[in-house]
Scaffold this motif. Structure first.
Motif, short mmCIF file in Angstrom:
data_model
loop_
_atom_site.label_atom_id
_atom_site.label_comp_id
_atom_site.label_asym_id
_atom_site.label_seq_id
_atom_site.Cartn_x
_atom_site.Cartn_y
_atom_site.Cartn_z
N UNK A 1 1.03 -1.17 0.00
CA UNK A 1 0.08 -0.06 -0.15
C UNK A 1 0.85 1.27 -0.09
N UNK A 2 2.13 1.07 -0.22
CA UNK A 2 3.23 2.22 -0.11
C UNK A 2 3.20 2.84 -1.41
N UNK A 3 3.27 4.00 -1.89
CA UNK A 3 3.44 4.65 -3.21
C UNK A 3 4.96 4.20 -3.72
N UNK A 4 5.19 3.81 -4.83
CA UNK A 4 6.50 3.47 -5.35
C UNK A 4 7.48 4.63 -5.06
N UNK A 5 6.87 5.96 -5.24
CA UNK A 5 7.93 7.02 -5.15
C UNK A 5 8.40 6.99 -3.80
N UNK A 6 8.00 6.52 -2.85
CA UNK A 6 8.60 6.69 -1.40
C UNK A 6 9.59 5.51 -1.08
N UNK A 7 9.54 4.49 -2.10
CA UNK A 7 10.62 3.31 -1.79
C UNK A 7 12.13 3.68 -1.86
N UNK A 8 12.73 2.96 -1.16
CA UNK A 8 14.11 2.62 -1.52
C UNK A 8 14.51 2.19 -2.75
N UNK A 9 15.58 2.29 -3.43
CA UNK A 9 15.64 1.90 -4.73
C UNK A 9 15.92 0.37 -4.73
N UNK A 10 16.60 -0.13 -3.87
CA UNK A 10 16.47 -1.75 -3.71
C UNK A 10 14.93 -2.26 -4.02
N UNK A 11 14.17 -1.70 -3.01
CA UNK A 11 12.78 -1.94 -3.15
C UNK A 11 12.02 -1.99 -4.52
N UNK A 12 12.33 -0.93 -4.78
CA UNK A 12 11.86 -0.73 -6.53
C UNK A 12 12.34 -1.97 -7.46
N UNK A 13 13.63 -2.13 -7.08
CA UNK A 13 14.00 -3.29 -8.31
C UNK A 13 13.21 -4.51 -7.96
N UNK A 14 12.87 -4.77 -6.68
CA UNK A 14 11.97 -6.20 -6.24
C UNK A 14 10.74 -5.97 -7.03
N UNK A 15 10.29 -4.59 -6.90
CA UNK A 15 8.81 -4.52 -7.28
C UNK A 15 8.84 -4.43 -9.02
N UNK A 16 9.78 -4.06 -9.59
CA UNK A 16 9.98 -4.31 -10.97
C UNK A 16 10.08 -5.72 -11.26
N UNK A 17 10.85 -6.65 -10.64
CA UNK A 17 10.86 -8.07 -10.58
C UNK A 17 9.34 -8.46 -10.72
#
Length: 265
Positions: free
Chosen positions: A141-157
């Protein structure tokens, strides 16, 4: 013997007078992690773009599960089961993690014309399962813009996995990540690949990542495939060492290795 998921056969691609790829051939099997490495300008991105349909080769062909996909539009190749992540992770920053994955699922099922208020209720269970696979369910439920870059990479996966890919192309998957995060992401990817029998082809500049997680390594230099095999074999290949170290450094390194008492150092 089971046929490979991806077959690349004698690919040639020329831009003006520059040969980007010359007679490049390789295959990737289900559940296998294969690294495609080489110095800048070696032809790695061109090879990726030929495989996923962004470029048409001048010669040669590409097959997915034995089916020719050479020259098909990128979107059609995606629908046939080729996923991709990029060096710079791309998500919708203002949308939640859950909504990003839902968008991928909607696209997969061709429902992007659905009204968004109703779309937010679609495929939530599947999206959450994908987030659990990449260890990011707590971020749903968190906006992607608030994530650390490593977490964004996992979301992209997770977004790439929403396409249920038979083949996953990963362009510099650990770029911009801390060393610990790199190891975690690639270990996660390897586990998902083995479990789901997904063929993975990835490019990477971090040699610890390459030799720590790849089942096989392919080395390009100036458009030519100069080495291919298991990590230890490729690491000790003289041509590969010359490409990465340079002939003068390689000669000095070999002279040091031959010097008396070197083995005891």
């Amino acid at each position: 013997m089971t046929s490979p998921v991806l077959e690349v056969s004698r690919i040639r691609k020329v831009f003006g007078g520059v040969v980007a790829l010359e007679e490049v051939s390789f295959a990737v099997a289900a559940g296998e992690m294969v690294a495609l490495i080489g110095p800048n300008g070696a032809g790695k991105s061109t090879c990726f773009n030929v495989v996923n349909g962004q470029l048409r080769p001048d010669e040669g062909h590409v097959a997915l599960h034995g089916r020719a996909i050479t020259g098909l539009p990128a979107r059609k190749i995606w629908r046939l089961g080729v996923g991709r992540t990029f060096q710079v992770a791309a998500t919708f920053a203002s949308m939640t993690v859950m909504e990003n994955v839902q968008m991928a699922l909607l696209s997969r099922r061709r429902r992007l014309l659905s009204l968004w208020p109703r779309a937010t209720r679609l495929y939530r269970g599947e999206a959450l399962e994908l987030l659990e696979r990449v260890g990011a369910a707590d971020l749903a439920d968190r906006p992607c813009g608030q994530l650390a870059y490593g977490d964004v990479k996992r979301i992209e996966l997770a977004i790439a996995l929403a396409n249920e890919p038979a083949l996953l192309l990963m362009d510099e998957p650990t770029a911009g990540m801390a060393p610990g995060e790199r190891a975690e992401l690639m270990a996660l990817t390897a586990a998902i690949a083995r479990e789901g029998r997904i063929a993975v082809l990835f490019t990477e500049h971090d040699m610890d990542v390459v030799f720590g997680h790849a089942d096989r390594v392919l080395v390009l230099d100036r458009g030519h495939l100069i080495a291919a095999g298991e990590a230890d074999t490729v690491r000790n290949d003289p041509r590969v060492r010359e490409v990465y170290l340079g002939p003068e450094t390689l000669a000095a390194d070999e002279a040091e290795a031959d010097a008396p008492g070197w083995a005891a150092c």
